[in-house]
Design an enzyme around this catalytic site. Structure first.
Site, PDB file in Angstrom:
ATOM      1  N   HIS A 243       0.964  -1.096   0.177  1.00  0.00           N
ATOM      2  CA  HIS A 243      -0.224  -0.300  -0.361  1.00  0.00           C
ATOM      3  C   HIS A 243       0.921   1.539   0.195  1.00  0.00           C
ATOM      4  O   HIS A 243       0.944   1.844  -0.623  1.00  0.00           O
ATOM      5  CB  HIS A 243      -0.865  -0.086   1.355  1.00  0.00           C
ATOM      6  CG  HIS A 243      -1.468  -0.895   1.251  1.00  0.00           C
ATOM      7  ND1 HIS A 243      -2.842  -1.235   0.974  1.00  0.00           N
ATOM      8  CD2 HIS A 243      -1.626  -2.400   2.357  1.00  0.00           C
ATOM      9  CE1 HIS A 243      -3.725  -2.546   0.888  1.00  0.00           C
ATOM     10  NE2 HIS A 243      -2.621  -2.665   2.322  1.00  0.00           N
TER      11      HIS A 243
HETATM   12  C1  BDR Z   1      -3.190   0.957   4.799  1.00  0.00           C
HETATM   13  O1  BDR Z   1      -2.654  -0.032   6.812  1.00  0.00           O
HETATM   14  C2  BDR Z   1      -1.927  -0.430   7.722  1.00  0.00           C
HETATM   15  O2  BDR Z   1      -1.984  -1.871   7.725  1.00  0.00           O
HETATM   16  C3  BDR Z   1      -1.313  -0.120   6.163  1.00  0.00           C
HETATM   17  O3  BDR Z   1       0.298   0.271   6.358  1.00  0.00           O
HETATM   18  C4  BDR Z   1      -1.683   0.658   5.287  1.00  0.00           C
HETATM   19  O4  BDR Z   1      -1.417   1.800   5.317  1.00  0.00           O
HETATM   20  C5  BDR Z   1      -3.847  -0.148   4.099  1.00  0.00           C
HETATM   21  O5  BDR Z   1      -5.010  -0.609   3.985  1.00  0.00           O
END
Ligand code: BDR
Ligand code: CA
Length: 313
Positions: A243
């Site tokens: 992400h």
């Molecule tokens: C987001 O949530 C976190 O778990 C990850 O680091 C990312 O920023 C994805 O939904």
């Protein structure tokens, strides 16, 4: 080369946050003024520690790291150890950091930096819940107009949600903060799950990190090996979404991403859809556009960039 772009990374590391931070630190186009840690994937005591572990891994003890808010504006903290492990950085054991935290609160660092730098020169890169940014905007409304741009990871439209059927984790954890940021008037670029779910850590991509033959390459491969187990089991995909590095990759190569400038509102009332990003992708309302909401990424180009930059560490 043009002057490096000044950024502040606001983060809750997290393995994918960690890769984003490494990408930024490895990129001469970016000048990381500081890192502000926030509670999110794991509590603040771990996110600020992890930020220091990551900077030490990059050989960058000079980076200023601040602890910010330890809880959302008005809700109980929700964490994500089920994805990131107990430490937030599970996957490989790294040495305890010995670089110190910078003195002062992360929110005050955001305020002081935005006040002291020329208007329109500092970009904020939130990779976690938006608590620190919203707190800074409420405490010092004069800084809002000074922000160049906010490029953040959060939300979803076509992919709906990951922490609930309707909401993405970063927005769900602190929807009140998200609303403040989305209504701030600052130019926003949003990397939602619609993009990040296309940036998957396939076997070949993870091996490319490992084959760099460097310590950082091996660490990134171990992190992605660890956290993909959750998404692979859940989605049946080959690999997990990486992400947060999408935010930094956008600053380096915006042409890798496609999106629409649209209206995005945050749901704060309904228990069923709390934290949903209601994105007017199809333009069915007359609500004013407030965000460049991305929908697609050139995943091969993204991983090529990432691998090349991690290889510089
Ligand atoms: C987001 O949530 C976190 O778990 C990850 O680091 C990312 O920023 C994805 O939904
Ligand atoms: Ca994150």
């Amino acid at each position: 080369m043009p002057k490096p772009r000044k950024i502040i990374i606001d983060t809750d590391p997290g393995q994918d946050d960690a890769v984003a931070i490494l990408l930024a630190l490895a990129s001469p186009e970016l000048d990381v003024l500081g890192i502000t840690a926030v509670a999110g994937n794991v509590p603040l005591s771990l996110t600020e520690r992890n930020a220091r572990v990551i900077c030490e891994l990059a050989g960058r003890r000079d980076v200023k790291i601040f602890a910010g808010c330890d809880a959302p504006l008005s809700r109980k903290l929700v964490t994500a150890e089920h994805v990131h492990g107990k430490t937030g950085l599970d996957g490989i054991q790294l040495p305890d950091p010995d670089m110190a935290l910078s003195a002062g609160h992360g929110v005050d660092f955001l305020i002081d930096t935005l006040r002291s730098e020329p208007a329109g020169t500092v970009t904020l890169c939130p990779l976690g819940p938006l608590t620190n940014i919203a707190t800074a905007f409420c405490k010092a409304p004069d800084i809002v107009a000074k922000v160049c741009e906010i490029v953040l990871m959060g939300g979803a439209y076509f992919e709906a949600g990951n922490i609930t059927p309707a909401a993405e984790f970063n927005i769900f954890v602190d929807p009140e903060a998200a609303e403040i940021v989305f209504k701030s008037g600052v130019p926003l670029v949003v990397m939602p799950l619609d993009v990040t779910h296309k940036a998957l850590t396939t076997r070949a991509r993870v091996e490319a990190f490992r084959n760099l033959g460097t310590h950082a390459g091996a660490v990134v491969a171990s992190w992605t090996d660890f956290f993909e187990r959750f998404d692979v089991a859940k989605y049946g995909s080959e690999g997990a979404p990486l992400h947060d590095p999408c935010v930094i990759a956008y600053l380096l190569k915006p042409e890798l991403f496609r999106g629409r400038h649209i209206n995005v509102e945050i749901e704060k009332q309904s228990p069923l859809t709390l934290g949903m990003t209601v994105a007017d992708w199809w333009g069915v309302t007359d609500r004013a556009a407030n965000a460049m909401f991305m929908g697609d990424v050139d995943a091969e180009g993204f991983f090529a960039l990432l691998t090349e930059r991690i290889g510089r560490i």
